[in-house]
Design a protein around this motif. Structure first.
Motif, mmCIF file in Angstrom:
data_model
loop_
_atom_site.group_PDB
_atom_site.id
_atom_site.type_symbol
_atom_site.label_atom_id
_atom_site.label_comp_id
_atom_site.label_asym_id
_atom_site.label_seq_id
_atom_site.Cartn_x
_atom_site.Cartn_y
_atom_site.Cartn_z
ATOM 1 N N LYS A 1 -21.088 -3.633 -6.683
ATOM 2 C CA LYS A 1 -21.049 -3.835 -5.241
ATOM 3 C C LYS A 1 -21.159 -2.485 -4.552
ATOM 4 N N GLU B 1 1.780 -8.627 -5.367
ATOM 5 C CA GLU B 1 0.737 -8.143 -6.287
ATOM 6 C C GLU B 1 1.300 -7.097 -7.238
ATOM 7 N N SER C 1 -16.065 -0.552 1.523
ATOM 8 C CA SER C 1 -16.271 -1.275 0.276
ATOM 9 C C SER C 1 -16.793 -2.676 0.552
ATOM 10 N N GLU C 2 -17.885 -3.023 -0.091
ATOM 11 C CA GLU C 2 -18.476 -4.352 0.097
ATOM 12 C C GLU C 2 -17.470 -5.436 -0.303
ATOM 13 N N GLY C 3 -17.309 -6.407 0.555
ATOM 14 C CA GLY C 3 -16.375 -7.493 0.282
ATOM 15 C C GLY C 3 -15.023 -7.285 0.921
ATOM 16 N N THR C 4 -14.646 -6.010 1.156
ATOM 17 C CA THR C 4 -13.380 -5.687 1.820
ATOM 18 C C THR C 4 -13.616 -5.253 3.262
ATOM 19 N N HIS C 5 -14.549 -4.303 3.441
ATOM 20 C CA HIS C 5 -14.822 -3.772 4.772
ATOM 21 C C HIS C 5 -16.099 -4.328 5.397
ATOM 22 N N ASP D 1 -5.391 -0.103 11.420
ATOM 23 C CA ASP D 1 -4.732 -1.265 10.818
ATOM 24 C C ASP D 1 -4.047 -2.145 11.855
ATOM 25 N N PHE E 1 -4.009 -7.299 9.149
ATOM 26 C CA PHE E 1 -4.555 -7.295 7.790
ATOM 27 C C PHE E 1 -3.789 -6.342 6.881
ATOM 28 N N GLN F 1 -20.424 0.708 -2.572
ATOM 29 C CA GLN F 1 -19.232 1.498 -2.266
ATOM 30 C C GLN F 1 -19.675 2.778 -1.554
ATOM 31 N N GLU G 1 0.821 -1.207 0.000
ATOM 32 C CA GLU G 1 0.000 0.000 0.000
ATOM 33 C C GLU G 1 0.859 1.263 0.000
ATOM 34 N N HIS H 1 -3.994 -4.769 2.921
ATOM 35 C CA HIS H 1 -4.804 -4.661 1.710
ATOM 36 C C HIS H 1 -4.081 -5.198 0.483
#
Length: 302
Positions: free
Chosen positions: A117, A302, A36-40, A201, A295, A119, A3, A297
């Motif tokens: 999704k 990546e 964000s849906e799926g992340t948070h 975090d 966690f 947001q 990040e 991100h």
């Protein structure tokens, strides 16, 4: 890319910001945060009112950590097939207005759009006399933490396991709808606060950010860290230390503070010293190295 590397790439040759809030002289703070849906969150866990409250609280927490008070906000809504339903929007809007009124905030603009999704993004403008910057720490400052750590991580794990055990109700609520420490702001302002941030975090990552920005070595006594007893017994030290979205304040002060302010526990856990910027955890008189950082991100691969 990590990040931090992504952020540095975005800013090019300009040094990236060190704080969650941007200070606009003479007295304005600006911050933004997203869910964000799926992340948070997942809709199966988080209702529309829960998401409205959390969206406000995570942003108010950033303003609080800079020593400011929230005033106006802008809302960006990416609405999915589920969240664009009339019932969902009405429930979200009702709770959003209630949460904003609690802090005397005014919604002044934003954007809505269709998305696959959900947001949610809130940008908050606040006021401050003199901001608490992460870079303000000085050698000899004491490191403090409000509240306790670990409940958010335990709440997440319980949700994943779909446990119905009533012992976990508080931790689930803490994960789904954490509360900012705005209530302590006026009391903290009576003391010298050299640097401050909120724990989003996990202590491991956020303490390192504070140490690097303040250009000092943070020595933290693991035994002094206030950990939620249930979370500690269920998760162990490392997962509690890496627990994110706690919204507790992590700050540096040259003064000895009371152990409680505004009914909120305040615990001294370490000290900032001269040396290579970073964090050193100590346990039982020896250096302690957590096995995980919490966690992330993004990863280096990546």
């Amino acid at each position: 890319m990590k990040e931090s590397e992504i952020i540095r790439t975005l800013f090019g040759t300009t040094p990236p910001p060190e704080d969650d809030c941007y200070f606009l002289a003479p007295n304005r703070l600006v911050t933004t945060d997203s869910l964000s849906e799926g992340t948070h969150f997942l809709h199966e866990w988080s209702s529309a009112p829960i998401l409205a409250r959390k969206l406000v609280e995570v942003n108010v927490s950033d303003i609080t950590a800079s020593g400011g008070r929230p005033k106006e906000c802008f809302l960006n809504l990416g609405l999915s097939p589920l969240s664009r339903k009339k019932e969902w929007i009405r429930a979200f809007s009702k709770e959003l207005r209630k949460s904003l009124e609690q802090y005397g905030m005014k919604l002044v603009g934003g954007d809505t759009f269709s998305a696959s999704k959900t947001q949610l993004t809130l940008t908050v403008v606040g006021t401050v006399e003199k901001p608490w910057l992460r870079s303000g720490g000085k050698p000899g400052d004491y490191l403090y933490i409000t509240g306790s750590l670990g409940k958010s991580q335990l709440g997440l794990q319980v949700l994943k396991k779909k446990s119905k055990d009533k012992r976990y109700q508080e931790t689930i609520a803490h994960h789904l709808s954490p509360k900012s420490r705005y209530a302590i702001l006026n009391f903290l302002k009576k003391f010298q606060i050299h640097a401050c941030m909120d724990i989003t975090d996990g202590l491991i990552q956020d303490a390192e950010r504070l140490a690097i920005t303040s250009k000092g070595k943070l020595k933290i006594q693991v035994e002094s860290i206030p950990l939620d007893p249930l979370a500690l017994s269920e998760l162990g030290f490392d997962l509690c230390l890496g627990s994110g979205e706690e919204l507790e304040l992590l700050f540096l002060s040259p003064e000895i503070l009371p152990t409680e302010l505004a009914g909120i526990p305040v615990t001294m856990v370490g000290k900032l010293e001269k040396g290579k910027p970073g964090v050193q955890f100590r346990k039982g008189g020896k250096i302690y190295v957590p096995k995980s950082r919490g966690f992330l991100h993004f990863t280096e691969e990546e």
